[in-house]
Every structure is written in C-alpha cells, then in structure tokens.
Motif scaffolding. Sequence first.
Motif, PDB file in Angstrom:
ATOM      1  N   VAL A  67      47.843  39.919  32.301  1.00  0.00           N
ATOM      2  CA  VAL A  67      47.045  38.710  32.073  1.00  0.00           C
ATOM      3  C   VAL A  67      45.667  38.863  32.731  1.00  0.00           C
ATOM      4  O   VAL A  67      44.635  38.581  32.111  1.00  0.00           O
ATOM      5  N   MET A 102      43.551  41.183  30.788  1.00  0.00           N
ATOM      6  CA  MET A 102      43.112  40.558  29.530  1.00  0.00           C
ATOM      7  C   MET A 102      41.884  39.682  29.787  1.00  0.00           C
ATOM      8  O   MET A 102      40.913  39.727  29.034  1.00  0.00           O
ATOM      9  N   PHE A 103      41.921  38.930  30.890  1.00  0.00           N
ATOM     10  CA  PHE A 103      40.776  38.086  31.209  1.00  0.00           C
ATOM     11  C   PHE A 103      39.574  38.924  31.627  1.00  0.00           C
ATOM     12  O   PHE A 103      38.440  38.603  31.295  1.00  0.00           O
ATOM     13  N   GLU A 117      37.076  39.937  29.027  1.00  0.00           N
ATOM     14  CA  GLU A 117      36.092  38.973  28.535  1.00  0.00           C
ATOM     15  C   GLU A 117      34.804  39.002  29.364  1.00  0.00           C
ATOM     16  O   GLU A 117      33.806  38.417  28.975  1.00  0.00           O
TER      17      GLU A 117
END
Lengths: 421, 529
Positions: free
Chosen positions: B39, B42-43, B46
């Motif tokens: 997680v 994944m962030f 960005e």
Amino acid sequence: MSTLDVKLFYVAFWLYFAGFIAFSLYITFRKDQIWRIAARLMAVGLIPQTAAIITRWLTSEHVPLSNMYEYMSLMSWMAVILLLVLIKKYRRPLVGSFISPLVFMLMVTASLLPKDVSMALVPALQSYWITIHVTLAALGSGAFVVACAVGFIYLMKIHQRQPKSTIPGKTLKLWAICFIAFPVVFYFLLRLFGFELKSDLQIAFGGIPVTGWGSFLIGLGLATLLAGIGMPILYNLSLKKKDSSHFGSNFFAISIFALLIAALIAGLLNTGGIFTLSERSPLRIFEFFGMILILYWPMMLICYSLLYSSKGNFLNRIDFNLDLLDEINYKAITIGYPLYTVGALFAGAIWAEKAWGSFWSWDPKEVGSLVIWLFYSGFLHARFQRQWKGPKAAILAVFGLLMVILSFFGNYFFGGAHSYT
Amino acid sequence: MATADNTTPNRSILTQLWRQFSSMRFAVIVLIILAIVSVISMFLGEFYPVRAGGPGWQEMWQQKLGLSKPVFDILLFFQLHDPFRSWWFQILLSLLSLSLLACILARLPIVIRSLRTSEIRQSDAIMKMPLSRSFTVGNAPEQVLEKIPHGFNYAREQVEGETRLAGSFAAIAKIGPILAHTGLLCLALGGLFASWLGVSTRIAGLPGDVLTDPAFNFKARVDSFRIEYYPLGLGQYVLVDDAFIGKIIGKEKNNVFTLETEGSHGGAPQTMQVEGKRLRNHFDINMDRGNIKDYVSVVTIMENDREVLTTHVEVNHPLRYKNFRFYQTSFDPDNPRVTTSIDSVRLVAKSADGTAVIDTMTLTSQGSLRLPDGSEVAMADFLPDFRMSGGAPTSASAELRNPAVLFQVNRDDKELYHQWSFLKNPFMHTAPAATYSFQALEIFGARSSITYPTVLEVKKSPGTGIIWVGFILMTIGMFLAFYIIPQRVWLVIRGSGTGKSEVFIGGYCQKSHHAFTEKFERWVERMKG
C-alpha cells in the motif's frame, strides 16, 4: 434516454427496494407472511435484473462488465442470490433484514453511475478472460457484502447482549468533544505552522463550481482521521482487557461501517460531479480521502444516534444465535474468497499476460486487490489457526468490504491499467 | 562426542529457526508486512515527478523533490523509485516462499497420516467428543446398521459383540490447503524468477523499420501496421459533417443515428438524428481511443539478415519466437508519418512586396509554370497541418487544419528561392532574394494518410511455466479446501441381547459446525426411529 436494459434495472431496483422495506417491517412485526413476501420480492427482482444483464449483453455484443455500473449491478445480483440461499438454508429471515439494505445501497450506487452502453471495447479488453476476471471478482465481492452484513448484525447483537459494555455517559460526552474539537484544533494548528494544503478541488453547489475549499476540507479530513480513527485505538488500548472486548468491537464496527458508507457517498459525489478532484496527483488522493473522512464524521454520528435511540426496541427484536451468525459470516467469506482469488487475481493476471506480456505490473488496482486478498487470507488463517471467531471475525468482515469499496473507487484517484473502468 | 557437542547447538538453532518459519505467526506477519509495504509503495508511486529510468530522471527527481544528494542516495539504495522490484521486496517474497515451504513440509505428513488412518473409536472415546449421543433403540444391530448415515466411507471392526465404525466423507479435501499453499509457493517462486531472470523491453517503429535491442540477438522488421476501428456504434464520439463532435446514443433503422451534442455556449446537450454517411468515427487521436478495435502489426523476424518468420501480432495475440514474446501493446501517437499529395493548386503570383498582382494560375503537382522574368515556379511540398517541429516544418496530422504549400522558383533547374503559402492565412513570408511572391488560393484532389509507429513489448519471462502450475494447483486446492467439507462420524453399535441395541454416535466437522450439527441431529432421529 434510457435503454431497455436500464428500464429493467430500475424494475429490479424498485422490487429490491420493496423487499428491503418488507424485510425491515419484519423486524418490527415478526409475521412469517411478511418475510415470505420480502423474500419473494427479492426473488422476483432477480428476474428483471438478470434480463437487464442479458439485454445489455445482446446490445453491446460483449459481456456487460466493462464499467463500474455493470460491475456493481452484478455484485448486488450475487448478494441477492446468496441472501435467498442463506434464508433457505438456515431458515433465518432476519439475515434478509440485514443483507437487503446493503443490496439496496449497492443498487442505489449502481443507479447513480454512468450507464452508457459502450459498443467499443479498447483492444486489450477483447478477451474472454475479461468475462472470467470481472464476473468472478464481482461475484466474490458480492459474497463479501453478505459477510459484512452478517458481521454487522453480530456486532450489534453482542453489544445489545452486554448491557454493561455500553459507553458510560461521561465517555460519550468526551467522544463528542473529541470529535468536534480535534478536527478544528488540528486544522488551525496546521495553518499556524504554515502547512497549507493547496488544492484545486471544486465543489459544485447547485451546479456552480466553488473552488478554494480543498485546503480546508483536506485539513479537516486529516484531523478527522486523527480524531475518528486514532482516538478509538488509544481509548481501546487504555481500557482493561475484559472491559474493552465488546465495547471496542462494537465501536470499531460502527466506525468502519460509517467509513464504508462515507466511501460509497464520496465515490458517488465524485461520479455525479458534485465535487471534482484535482488533476494533479497525489493531491487528488488526499482530496478523495479527505472527502471520505469528512463524510465519515456525520455518518458516525448518525450510526451512533440510530443505534442508541432505537436500542430498546430495535436490537431486542433481533433474536439471533450468535454462533450461527458467525458461521454464516465465515461461510460467505469461504464462498467469496476462492471466487475473488481466481477472478480478481488469477484471471486478471492471465489476461494481463496475454495483453501486455506480464502477469503482474503492480498497477494500483492490482495492488488494491492483492491487499484485499492478503487481508482475507489473514482472516481465514487467523480463524482457522487462532480460532478468531465472534467479534474479531465480524470486525474483519466489515473492514474487508470497506477495502473492496475503496478499491472499487480507486480508479478515481489512481491512474493505471484500470483507468478505463 | 566432540562433534556432537559442536553440532547440537547449531542444529537446535536451525531447528528453532525452521520451526519459526513453519509457524502460522511468521507467515501472517510476512503477509501483513507485504500488505503494508504494497500500500505504501502504491501511494509512493503517485509522488513520482517523472517515470524512473528515463533520460535524466535522477536529476529531475532530485530537483523536483528538493532532495539533497545523501538523501537521494538513500532513496536509490532502497530502490524507492521502483519498490516492487527492489531487493528488500524480493527478500520479503523470499521469506514468504520459505515460510510456505516450511509450512507445507511440516503439515504434509500430518495430512497423509490423517488420510490413511481410520481411527476407530470405542464408546467412551466417542462420548468424550463435543458432538456425541448415546441411545437405545428397539432394533437389532443389523437393522440399526441399515440406518447409519449414508455417503460415508466406513472402516469397520467387530469386537466383543459390538460393531465399531469410523466413517469419513470427502477426506480428499484435506489435501486442499496443501495444494493451495504449494500453488502459492509456485507463484511466489515464479514471480521471483521472472524478476531475476526476466527481460522486458519496448520497441517502436514505422513500417519498413528494422528494430533490434541489446536484449535479443535477432532483428524484427515491421512490414506493416494498421489500426482497426469499430463500425459506428453506441457510445462512440463521431465527427459530424467534419464540423462538430457528437456522441452516438441510439441507432435507428436505415443507417440513421441519434446523437447527443454539446449545447452551444455551455447550454444543455441537444439530441439530433443524422445519417451514417455524414459521420466519421476516427478523426482525432484522443477521441479515437474509444473507437479503436485492434492494432495489427505484421512483423518479420530476421536472423543474420535472413528472414525466419513473418506473422501478425495483435493485441491479446502475441508472437512467440525462441523464448521471447512480442506483444502488441499500442502505438506511438506523437511521432506519426504523414504522407500527403494534391493534384493541383490555384495560386496568385504577385510582386515581391505583394502589392501588384502579376497573374492567377493553376499549377499541377508535377508541372511548373513560367513566370514573366523567365524563371519557373513549381510545387515542392504540401503539408495538411503545418507546424514547426525542431526547426523543421512538419504536419501535426493528416487533417486539412492548416494546409500549406511550398512554392519553389527555379531557373535552369537551379533553385533561386522558395516560399511557404498558407491557405487559411494570407500572411506571406517572402525570401530576401525573391522577385515574386505567391498566395495559394485553393487546392484540388488533396489526399493524405497518416501512419503511426507500432509499439511492441518484448518479453522473456522464465518463470511463466511455474506460475501456470501455481494457478492450477492453487485453484484446485482452494476449491477443495473451501467448497468440499470433510466430515467424520464414529459409531459403536452394541446388541443388548433382547432385540435392542445400544448406539453411540459422534461426529466432527471443522467447518460449518452449525449446519453439521443440524445434520447430525437428523441422523440421530432417523436411527432412533
């Protein structure tokens, strides 16, 4: 202009709504006729919904699973089937009283999503693996919906059974103060130390876009996160173990449930153009989660007030065997887990390999579904080996669906290979 | 002895370590860490200013993220620019594999033993079970035996006037978890092999280009590339009369479509019905994306400049050669090749300062026209959508958006000067040495076509076979483990000599306890009856 399949969808929508109302009436009146009517309404609703799916299939000339409306519609379809099977198998109509509102909520969500039939699938989507991938993922998620509903009843029931575990008046007041004071203090502290979260978030009031709210909302959202999630954890840790067990689980259940509804509403507000996220990443992630947390706040209060105001008459009417609820929760997850694994992960990976040459590319939605899978895997192991049953299992089931919903709306704030869905 | 003394502590540490690896606790901790870092990673993705790995990405990152050199070096060391392929992520995957292996090896003997043994139990052992009953029925043991639960595979023992039975149902499902875990181990190992030994590269080229890459020792020639479009259909954006854009929302009879168009000045959308022949569904590269049905490349593989294989490569239909696979992923919209031609152009020739009109004439694409001073004007080039790119004129698209004609003036086949003339913009930039200037008025017989470079992903992934085995094993394992529920039942039937029988029955089902209990009660009732 709505097409035939959308009209059929709305027929099912209203039948499920009627079923949901009848199931709610059953909680109060407890007449066998009422639940029979309710179950029939749900069963009859399946006919137009199935017809809608088939009609859409024939019109679009491909399996109708290419957008979020279609996915959510299939998810609710699966939940209704499981609802009917569970009622028949366990002969407990009350299961319907808790699953039907969730089904109706999914139908409302689906009804608000864009319903354009797309004839043209982008080249990578033209594979029979899409059928397997999306169908099984939607069916698996449908089973997780059922587990969430049953988990929620369990937690409500255990709360009602343990009168001593209700929050004492003082604690409740402290909560209210924390909820109101923390976000405001946190937001102004941020401003005081010069943290200004610039955002392009637009909120439309009556169609007129209003900009400049982003910074305030994000700050408030982060603060709510601190107050709403952090505080219960600290509070729960501070309690003695025997005191915390039931109150804690009940509180978390409502927190997570409120978060789940907030996530659904945030997704819908975004789809409906009520608020528009910034183009820039990662700001849009903060904005989206900020919105969820802002919405979580009133949702939490509504859930709590509903529970407390109707405590005397509502919860007493739910006469459920807790072990049975626990078993249904486990059963629903064991039905959903293999479907989700094979559908969301395996079929998706095989399809990606056929289209792009690699099974796995760590696309945000892939990571999302992997985390959901890891979560449910952990759940099953904890249950099987550590005998995690009852409240713990119920909380995990509610939390699992929250992750499914967040992953569902993930393509609003993440890019990646799933951005077309 | 000395040897034993030296090895015992080592062995015990190893044993302990192995025990840790095979414990559920360790596996669950690794799963949780994997979930959390996935997680976070994944962030993190960005926040990346540009995709890592491109030219000059490191400098750009440092600058945009405002990182000092030491901090950036730490970021590089931990491969935070590509966390899912980093060494620490691979360590986590390796730990998961080790845990799975230890878990399988530890549990396999137990499962095999439980499949082999029938475990016949005596009455007192049965009565100690959580789910058990004892009762007396007015039938002889032989009659009672006819009513025992069906569908079980029974082991039987006749001892001291009593019949002891141990029945099992769907015992094979017990191997489900082992199969599922073995499958997962295969997936983890396959993933690790692919990331260690896999090759992935991207090649792009126009028809005629011969492509190669350091990753492979052969060449691939692009023979042709085409984009296939859907016929007009629901949901498509279309260009109406080459003038405005609409979206198809309905299909009527006789090739008539219902369109929704944007209202003028932001007003409400309008619907209209238009004949199909007035519509075009591929007109703009961004709008086109939803209308594209397929990308098809014809590729020839060449070894030592010898053609080995010619085949089609389509989306979802890769080309396989040696251990490499060529995937048709997309096309490159930024570097198109536009080929255009026109039959003739009507132009007006003026004096160099543009004040006096000399003549109006029509010039064919191949011919030339004589000017009053004896020089000749010819058409040297035509661009449908003129733009300057890198200091050179080029066409942005094949559409007649900014058509421009290049006039060239020659004398005795030697160029004197040239000048671009824009049909939609009368501005003329005359060359310094020019004696005339030219204004294109109208063009005839314009034809243009645009070709985009095909983009192929070339992959070599040695773990594919293991991954497939993993999928199959895990799918079978999961369905056995979750959808088939093993059940066990034990019975002791003792004749009491007066035509009656004493029955002891016990049952066990690890899952679906509630449903099994209900079923168990039905068996008891039937036997009593």
